[in-house]
Design a protein around this motif. Structure first.
Motif, PDB file in Angstrom:
ATOM      1  N   GLU A  21       0.815  -1.211   0.000  1.00 56.06           N
ATOM      2  CA  GLU A  21       0.000   0.000   0.000  1.00 56.06           C
ATOM      3  C   GLU A  21       0.851   1.265   0.000  1.00 56.06           C
ATOM      4  O   GLU A  21       1.773   1.409   0.820  1.00 56.06           O
ATOM      5  CB  GLU A  21      -0.920  -0.001   1.229  1.00 56.06           C
ATOM      6  N   ASP A  22       0.535   2.149  -0.925  1.00 52.68           N
ATOM      7  CA  ASP A  22       1.019   3.526  -0.937  1.00 52.68           C
ATOM      8  C   ASP A  22       2.543   3.625  -0.773  1.00 52.68           C
ATOM      9  O   ASP A  22       3.048   4.318   0.110  1.00 52.68           O
ATOM     10  CB  ASP A  22       0.317   4.343   0.161  1.00 52.68           C
ATOM     11  N   ILE A  23       3.253   2.928  -1.656  1.00 49.57           N
ATOM     12  CA  ILE A  23       4.717   2.956  -1.572  1.00 49.57           C
ATOM     13  C   ILE A  23       5.260   4.032  -2.503  1.00 49.57           C
ATOM     14  O   ILE A  23       4.917   4.094  -3.690  1.00 49.57           O
ATOM     15  CB  ILE A  23       5.305   1.577  -1.911  1.00 49.57           C
ATOM     16  N   SER A  24       6.120   4.866  -1.948  1.00 52.72           N
ATOM     17  CA  SER A  24       6.816   5.894  -2.724  1.00 52.72           C
ATOM     18  C   SER A  24       8.289   5.855  -2.337  1.00 52.72           C
ATOM     19  O   SER A  24       8.612   5.812  -1.141  1.00 52.72           O
ATOM     20  CB  SER A  24       6.239   7.290  -2.442  1.00 52.72           C
ATOM     21  N   MET A  25       9.159   5.842  -3.323  1.00 53.88           N
ATOM     22  CA  MET A  25      10.602   5.864  -3.054  1.00 53.88           C
ATOM     23  C   MET A  25      11.360   6.205  -4.328  1.00 53.88           C
ATOM     24  O   MET A  25      10.822   6.129  -5.431  1.00 53.88           O
ATOM     25  CB  MET A  25      11.096   4.516  -2.510  1.00 53.88           C
ATOM     26  N   THR A  26      12.623   6.563  -4.146  1.00 54.44           N
ATOM     27  CA  THR A  26      13.520   6.791  -5.271  1.00 54.44           C
ATOM     28  C   THR A  26      14.690   5.819  -5.164  1.00 54.44           C
ATOM     29  O   THR A  26      15.226   5.609  -4.064  1.00 54.44           O
ATOM     30  CB  THR A  26      14.046   8.246  -5.259  1.00 54.44           C
ATOM     31  N   VAL A  27      15.055   5.215  -6.291  1.00 54.72           N
ATOM     32  CA  VAL A  27      16.242   4.360  -6.372  1.00 54.72           C
ATOM     33  C   VAL A  27      17.228   5.054  -7.302  1.00 54.72           C
ATOM     34  O   VAL A  27      16.915   5.296  -8.472  1.00 54.72           O
ATOM     35  CB  VAL A  27      15.890   2.951  -6.904  1.00 54.72           C
ATOM     36  N   GLU A  28      18.379   5.391  -6.761  1.00 50.71           N
ATOM     37  CA  GLU A  28      19.361   6.144  -7.537  1.00 50.71           C
ATOM     38  C   GLU A  28      20.089   5.236  -8.533  1.00 50.71           C
ATOM     39  O   GLU A  28      20.297   4.056  -8.274  1.00 50.71           O
ATOM     40  CB  GLU A  28      20.388   6.794  -6.601  1.00 50.71           C
ATOM     41  N   PRO A  29      20.491   5.810  -9.691  1.00 47.31           N
ATOM     42  CA  PRO A  29      21.248   5.015 -10.663  1.00 47.31           C
ATOM     43  C   PRO A  29      22.626   4.643 -10.124  1.00 47.31           C
ATOM     44  O   PRO A  29      23.170   5.325  -9.261  1.00 47.31           O
ATOM     45  CB  PRO A  29      21.365   5.951 -11.873  1.00 47.31           C
ATOM     46  N   ARG A  30      23.134   3.531 -10.634  1.00 48.25           N
ATOM     47  CA  ARG A  30      24.450   3.014 -10.251  1.00 48.25           C
ATOM     48  C   ARG A  30      24.603   2.919  -8.739  1.00 48.25           C
ATOM     49  O   ARG A  30      25.554   3.420  -8.147  1.00 48.25           O
ATOM     50  CB  ARG A  30      25.578   3.881 -10.848  1.00 48.25           C
ATOM     51  N   SER A  31      23.625   2.290  -8.129  1.00 42.98           N
ATOM     52  CA  SER A  31      23.657   2.060  -6.687  1.00 42.98           C
ATOM     53  C   SER A  31      22.986   0.729  -6.416  1.00 42.98           C
ATOM     54  O   SER A  31      22.338   0.157  -7.291  1.00 42.98           O
ATOM     55  CB  SER A  31      22.921   3.188  -5.947  1.00 42.98           C
ATOM     56  N   VAL A  32      23.164   0.232  -5.185  1.00 44.75           N
ATOM     57  CA  VAL A  32      22.462  -0.982  -4.754  1.00 44.75           C
ATOM     58  C   VAL A  32      21.498  -0.588  -3.644  1.00 44.75           C
ATOM     59  O   VAL A  32      21.904  -0.007  -2.628  1.00 44.75           O
ATOM     60  CB  VAL A  32      23.441  -2.053  -4.230  1.00 44.75           C
ATOM     61  N   THR A  33      20.219  -0.888  -3.845  1.00 46.55           N
ATOM     62  CA  THR A  33      19.201  -0.655  -2.830  1.00 46.55           C
ATOM     63  C   THR A  33      18.690  -2.008  -2.355  1.00 46.55           C
ATOM     64  O   THR A  33      18.289  -2.839  -3.175  1.00 46.55           O
ATOM     65  CB  THR A  33      18.033   0.181  -3.389  1.00 46.55           C
ATOM     66  N   ALA A  34      18.743  -2.242  -1.049  1.00 52.17           N
ATOM     67  CA  ALA A  34      18.285  -3.515  -0.480  1.00 52.17           C
ATOM     68  C   ALA A  34      16.925  -3.337   0.168  1.00 52.17           C
ATOM     69  O   ALA A  34      16.664  -2.323   0.814  1.00 52.17           O
ATOM     70  CB  ALA A  34      19.289  -4.018   0.558  1.00 52.17           C
TER      71      ALA A  34
END
Length: 259
Positions: A21-34
Motif C-alpha cells: 500500500e502507498d509505496i513511494s521511493m527513489t532508487v538512484e542510478p548506479r547504486s544498490v538498494t536492499a
C-alpha cells in the motif's frame, strides 16, 4: 545507461487482496538498494512491480506510478515485454534452461528480442556477459555443455550473465543467494559490487548482514497486522538504517526483537 527509478503512490493487488500500500521511493542510478523486512510484507511483490512481472501473476494488478527516468512504466501504450528488457530480473533459485548449453543460456534473451546476429557477434555477447558475471574463466572451455550441469553458485552467475546479455538499465534480484553456500554467496556479493558501476540494482534479502555489506541504501518494509497490506516504513543510507534508524519498528527488526 543506468536509470533512476521514482515510485509514487504504488498499490499492488492479488485479486481483491491489497498486498502493498502507498509505496513511494527513489532508487538512484548506479547504486544498490536492499529491501529488508519480515516474510510476507510485500518485498518481492514490490520488486516485481518494478518490471511489470506482478501482472503475470493471476489477478495481479498495480495502481500508481513507476518512473524510469522520465518514462512511466505503467503509462498507456507501454509494452510490458519492453519494460522487462530494460529492467532485468534474477530469481531466488538459479533457473538456467535445462535443455540449453551454457552458450545458449546466455543468449536466450538476446534471441527472444529478435534481430539477426552473426555467430561471431553472439560469441562476443556470450564472452562479454560471462566475464561480466565473473564466470568466463570457469566455463570458457565447456560452453556447449548443459548449463544445468554447473554448481548452484555457477548457475546463479549464469542467470546473471543471461540477464545482463540484453543490456538492461536496471537489475532486480530476488534473494539471489538464499539457495547458495557461503562461498558462492560471497562471489555473488562481490559481483553485485562490480555490477553497480553499470546498472541500477535492487535486491531483496532476508540476510541483514548481506544488506549491510552490499547495499548503499536500505528500505525496511513491514505489515501493520495480519491480513494488512505491506508498507514501506523507511528508506535511508544503509549505514544509518543499521546504526540509527528513524523508526522504532526498524530498530526492533534489525536488533532481532521482532520478525
Amino acid at each position: 545507461m543506468a536509470k533512476r527509478i521514482d515510485v509514487s503512490g504504488l498499490n499492488a493487488y492479488y485479486g481483491t487482496h491489497k498486498a502493498i500500500e502507498d509505496i513511494s521511493m527513489t532508487v538512484e542510478p548506479r547504486s544498490v538498494t536492499a529491501f529488508i523486512g519480515p516474510s510476507g510484507c510485500g518485498k518481492s511483490t514490490f520488486l516485481r512491480t518494478l518490471n511489470r512481472m506482478h501482472e503475470v501473476t493471476l489477478g495481479g494488478r498495480v495502481e500508481g506510478k513507476v518512473m524510469l527516468d522520465d518514462e512511466n512504466l505503467y503509462g498507456s501504450g507501454v509494452d510490458p515485454v519492453s519494460v522487462r528488457r530494460t529492467v532485468g530480473m534474477v530469481f531466488q533459485r538459479p533457473n538456467p534452461f535445462p535443455t540449453m548449453s551454457i552458450h545458449e543460456n546466455v543468449i536466450a534473451g538476446v534471441r527472444l528480442n529478435g534481430g539477426r546476429y552473426r555467430k561471431s557477434e553472439l560469441d562476443t555477447i556470450v564472452e562479454k556477459s560471462l566475464k561480466g558475471a565473473n564466470l568466463w574463466n570457469e566455463v570458457k572451455d565447456r560452453l556447449n555443455k548443459p548449463g544445468a550441469g554447473l554448481s548452484g553458485g555457477q548457475q546463479q552467475r549464469l542467470c546473471i550473465a543471461r540477464a545482463i546479455a540484453v543490456e538492461p538499465q536496471v537489475l532486480l534480484m530476488d534473494e539471489p543467494c538464499s539457495a547458495l553456500d557461503p562461498i558462492s554467496t560471497l562471489a555473488i556479493e562481490d559481483l553485485i559490487g562490480e555490477l553497480k558501476e553499470r546498472f541500477t540494482i535492487v535486491i531483496v534479502t532476508h540476510n541483514m548482514q548481506q544488506a549491510a555489506r552490499v547495499s548503499d541504501r536500505t528500505a525496511f518494509f513491514n505489515l501493520a497486522g495480519v491480513g494488512q497490506p505491506g508498507k514501506l516504513i523507511e528508506i535511508d543510507d544503509t549505514e544509518r538504517i543499521f546504526s540509527n534508524p528513524s523508526v522504532q519498528a526498524t530498530e526492533d527488526y534489525i536488533s532481532g526483537r521482532f520478525g
